[in-house]
Design a protein around this motif. Structure first.
Motif, mmCIF file in Angstrom:
data_model
loop_
_atom_site.group_PDB
_atom_site.id
_atom_site.type_symbol
_atom_site.label_atom_id
_atom_site.label_comp_id
_atom_site.label_asym_id
_atom_site.label_seq_id
_atom_site.Cartn_x
_atom_site.Cartn_y
_atom_site.Cartn_z
ATOM 1 N N THR A 401 -10.302 2.845 -1.332
ATOM 2 C CA THR A 401 -10.471 1.704 -2.032
ATOM 3 C C THR A 401 -10.612 0.417 -1.100
ATOM 4 N N ALA A 402 -11.296 -0.724 -1.635
ATOM 5 C CA ALA A 402 -11.309 -1.776 -0.718
ATOM 6 C C ALA A 402 -10.204 -2.789 -0.763
ATOM 7 N N SER A 403 -9.330 -2.317 -1.408
ATOM 8 C CA SER A 403 -7.785 -3.011 -1.850
ATOM 9 C C SER A 403 -7.040 -2.658 -1.056
ATOM 10 N N GLU A 404 -6.385 -3.353 -0.005
ATOM 11 C CA GLU A 404 -5.160 -2.748 0.938
ATOM 12 C C GLU A 404 -3.982 -2.913 -0.039
ATOM 13 N N LYS A 405 -4.020 -3.875 -1.062
ATOM 14 C CA LYS A 405 -2.677 -3.721 -1.897
ATOM 15 C C LYS A 405 -2.910 -2.774 -2.818
ATOM 16 N N LEU A 406 -3.809 -2.418 -3.501
ATOM 17 C CA LEU A 406 -4.005 -1.326 -4.404
ATOM 18 C C LEU A 406 -3.568 -0.206 -3.499
ATOM 19 N N ALA A 407 -4.029 0.125 -2.498
ATOM 20 C CA ALA A 407 -3.837 1.461 -1.673
ATOM 21 C C ALA A 407 -2.367 1.776 -1.270
ATOM 22 N N ARG A 408 -1.563 0.259 -0.876
ATOM 23 C CA ARG A 408 -0.319 0.362 -0.784
ATOM 24 C C ARG A 408 0.693 0.574 -2.099
ATOM 25 N N GLN A 409 0.031 0.109 -3.114
ATOM 26 C CA GLN A 409 0.773 0.467 -4.572
ATOM 27 C C GLN A 409 0.452 2.037 -4.831
ATOM 28 N N VAL A 410 -0.588 2.474 -4.603
ATOM 29 C CA VAL A 410 -0.604 4.127 -4.778
ATOM 30 C C VAL A 410 0.400 4.915 -3.892
ATOM 31 N N ILE A 411 0.408 4.350 -2.619
ATOM 32 C CA ILE A 411 1.401 5.134 -1.811
ATOM 33 C C ILE A 411 2.787 4.905 -2.419
ATOM 34 N N ALA A 412 3.117 3.788 -2.966
ATOM 35 C CA ALA A 412 4.311 3.547 -3.682
ATOM 36 C C ALA A 412 4.553 4.452 -4.626
ATOM 37 N N ALA A 425 -6.825 3.027 7.443
ATOM 38 C CA ALA A 425 -7.789 1.829 7.344
ATOM 39 C C ALA A 425 -9.172 2.441 8.199
ATOM 40 N N ARG A 426 -10.157 2.462 7.157
ATOM 41 C CA ARG A 426 -11.242 2.848 7.983
ATOM 42 C C ARG A 426 -12.762 1.866 7.671
ATOM 43 N N GLU A 427 -13.485 1.789 8.613
ATOM 44 C CA GLU A 427 -14.790 1.082 8.489
ATOM 45 C C GLU A 427 -15.918 2.007 7.792
ATOM 46 N N LYS A 428 -16.313 1.580 6.697
ATOM 47 C CA LYS A 428 -17.339 2.141 6.253
ATOM 48 C C LYS A 428 -18.273 1.495 5.019
#
Length: 680
Positions: A401-412, A425-428
């Motif tokens: 996802t382009a959203s860091e907040k959403l990625a961390r929420q999925v982790i949680a 985090a990856r550049e693509k």
């Protein structure tokens, strides 16, 4: 037998002012005086509550200070020992190494230090704290707390491998939801007989329609429209109900200015969670009053249409604007505003702004899995290559996802379901764009055979990705132990084998892992520890002599802790003038930023007053570190003093003469170790 009754601390570590701690058999029961300075985290740090919510610590502390009947002023801030909202956090029990709910004993707000330290781990966890704030590492199989400024790259930190929160059914009462709408939203409640009866009761209370309208601050024509059988604005209805102190009975229908209506879902159900997961993954909420969902899999589009009709009683228009994909459109201003106001899916938001609906974190397990199913079916890549000749299976799940907040929420959210995922985090560039402009994406990666089987058994896909899930469910290879290691555990294995009088050489060929651990040729995994503990118990000549060590190893192997490697520590400026802390009785730690943070120097004080002179056991670099080092608004102390009060435990047999100094000191020393272990 003696027990600890009272501890007086002045100038010791973070205890700048005189502090009086009272103890019972269950631990600290009262703290009189502030606990020094400097042990705080940034206000944006998310604290995991026992009910499943992740709440910024700033919000928890400020709400407690505002609602508490009393607070205390310190030289650099405020604290309250009241818990007006009954907040419970997840805290690590040092004896069992399991996370459990604990009430917050105090809420603390302090002036920020001149700089903070941001600590990042290999799995992508991070926390921003004051230099003095302690975090947990592992030493000789026991928890050890180090200040943030003492941490070094390469050390292993205690982070949760799971978050055992209490999920529940989440009702969505319509009247409570109406309070989220503004007058300019033009969202209306459909007319019904029950609403008309409610209006008649309100009229009887005020005597005239005009008196009721004026008391509520609502224009007369709003109420007149209701009397004429028309819909009424959501914001106006809430004001009228507030003035009458009378909640209306609603028929569960919402509408905008047109003729269409939608059905309001009565609860945050698995179907609603799945719909939101799909929409967040592949959808847009537009200012043209359209919900737009795009996917190439016909079965997934069928599922989206089914959910829209079942949940909201809304038709879906399906188009083929581009080859190889299908566009599903929902035309409903009311639904678009509902998603924006209640489920954190704003109108015209872009990919980097996306986040999970707040309700999902406190929902039941089935609902959380349904949300993840929708999200992953839309945006996750499931790699499931079965074993071929000479090669093992290659399997993982990656959600990007382009959203860091959403990625961390999925982790949680995965942690709530017992799954430890890694953040990268990856550049693509996005594969569905022609410009192919590179930007940062955040990948949530799930590895390990056992974890992948577990996830595959609980995810539910309807499209082509379901075939990959079937492969994951059938994986039989053992997990790669290199993903989950316990630092320093092999030294305990070696000592346990020695105590158990186990000779390794005769068993080297049959039990190579046992030999490798005893000879400390590799780090120990959780599964490996359980395996060698059983072997030592079975093969040792005197396994009873190693019982305590084997129990400790079993506790480490079955704990709720993942030992995550620190990859960076950097100084950052405080984001605002305050930093925050929570005090948790007995366990003295809580989960913040998906890292377990410590918040007590009590055990150090006990050890020091009883004669501990080993600096590393007092979590310092030099003995001077036991003296309060000062803060931005407070000069360092010139001395440290700790006074320990012990009383005879009348509930225990009197086996010791109080005049027998040697025996008394031995008992005190044993109690010191027991209490320190409990409080660390």
């Amino acid at each position: 037998m003696f027990k600890l009754k009272r501890l007086e601390i002045t100038g010791f570590k973070s205890f700048a002012d005189y502090t009086d701690l009272l103890f019972t058999g269950e631990g600290i029961t009262a703290v009189v005086g502030p606990n020094g300075c400097g042990k705080c985290v940034s206000g944006d740090t998310l604290v995991t509550l026992a009910d499943g919510r992740d709440v910024p610590i700033r919000e928890l502390v400020q709400q407690a200070l505002a609602a508490a009947p009393a607070s205390e002023t310190m030289d650099d801030g405020l604290l309250t020992r009241h818990n007006p909202h009954g907040i419970e956090v997840l805290s690590l029990n040092p004896a069992t190494l399991r996370l459990e709910p604990r009430p917050v004993a105090a809420f603390v707000q302090r002036t920020a230090t001149s700089y903070l330290l941001r600590v990042r781990t290999r799995a992508g966890r991070e926390v921003t704290a004051t230099p003095y704030h302690p975090l947990f590492t592992l030493e000789e199989g026991r928890l050890r707390a180090l200040k943030a400024e003492e941490l070094r790259v390469g050390l292993r930190l205690a982070v949760p491998r799971c978050l055992p929160t209490s999920g529940r059914e989440m009702p969505l009462p319509l009247f409570a939801a109406l309070k989220a709408f503004q007058p300019e939203d033009s969202v209306f409640v459909a007319h019904s007989g029950a609403l008309a009866a409610w209006a008649a009761a309100g009229h009887a209370q005020f005597g005239t329609w005009r008196a009721w309208s004026r008391a509520a601050g609502v224009p007369d024509n709003k109420l007149k429209g209701l009397l004429d059988g028309q819909a009424i604005g959501a914001a106006a209805l809430v004001k009228l109900a507030g003035a009458a102190q009378l909640e209306p009975q609603l028929n569960g229908r919402l509408k905008s200015r047109g003729t269409g209506q939608l059905t309001w879902p009565a609860r945050f159900s698995p179907d609603l969670a799945r719909f939101l997961g799909l929409l967040i993954a592949e959808g847009r909420n537009t200012s043209a009053n359209q919900l737009w969902f795009v996917n190439a899999d016909h079965a997934v589009n069928d599922e989206f249409e089914r959910l829209a009709r079942t949940l909201f009683d809304l038709p879906v228009a399906r188009y083929h604007y581009k080859p190889g994909s299908e566009d599903s459109l929902l035309y409903s201003r009311a639904l678009g505003l509902t998603l924006a106001r209640l489920f954190n899916f704003p109108i015209n938001s872009v990919s980097a702004d996306k986040e999970a609906p707040p309700q999902v974190f406190s929902a039941a397990a089935a609902t959380q899995w349904a949300f993840l199913s929708g999200l992953f079916e839309g945006d996750a890549y499931v790699c499931a290559r079965p074993p071929v000749a000479g090669l093992g299976a290659h399997a993982y799940i990656e959600y990007a996802t382009a959203s860091e907040k959403l990625a961390r929420q999925v982790i949680a959210l995965l942690l709530r379901r017992g799954v430890f995922a890694v953040l990268r985090a990856r550049e693509k560039y996005a594969v569905n764009t022609t410009a192919q402009r590179r930007r940062t994406y955040y990948s949530v990666l799930i590895y390990g055979t056992a974890q992948l089987r577990h996830v595959a058994q609980h995810l539910s896909f309807v499209g082509d990705k379901r075939h990959a899930l079937a492969v994951l469910r059938g994986l039989t290879e053992s997990a790669n132990p290199n993903h989950d290691l316990i630092p320093g555990a092999t030294a305990l294995v070696k000592e346990a084998a020695h105590r158990a009088s186990l000779k390794i050489k005769p068993h080297r060929r049959q039990h190579p892992k046992l030999a490798a651990y005893v000879e400390q040729r590799c780090a120990a995994s959780r599964g490996g520890l359980l395996e060698v503990v059983a072997q030592i118990e079975r093969l040792g000549s005197t396994p009873a002599a190693a019982h305590d060590l084997l129990q400790r190893l079993t506790g480490l192997a079955t704990s709720d802790v993942y030992w995550d490697e620190i990859v960076s520590i950097e100084q950052v400026a405080p984001p605002d003038e305050w930093v925050y802390d929570l005090c948790v009785a007995d366990t003295h730690n809580f989960v913040a930023g998906n890292i377990i943070v410590h918040n007590s120097n009590v055990a150090d004080a006990i050890a020091w007053v009883l004669g501990e002179q080993r600096v590393k056991h007092l979590r310092g670099a030099a003995m001077l570190d036991v003296i309060f080092q000062g803060s931005r608004n407070r000069a360092p102390s010139g001395m440290a003093e700790v006074v320990l009060h012990l009383v005879r435990d009348e509930t225990m047999p009197d086996e010791t003469d109080v005049d027998d100094i040697d025996s008394t000191l031995e008992e005190i020393d044993e109690q010191r170790d027991a209490v320190a272990e409990k409080l660390l």
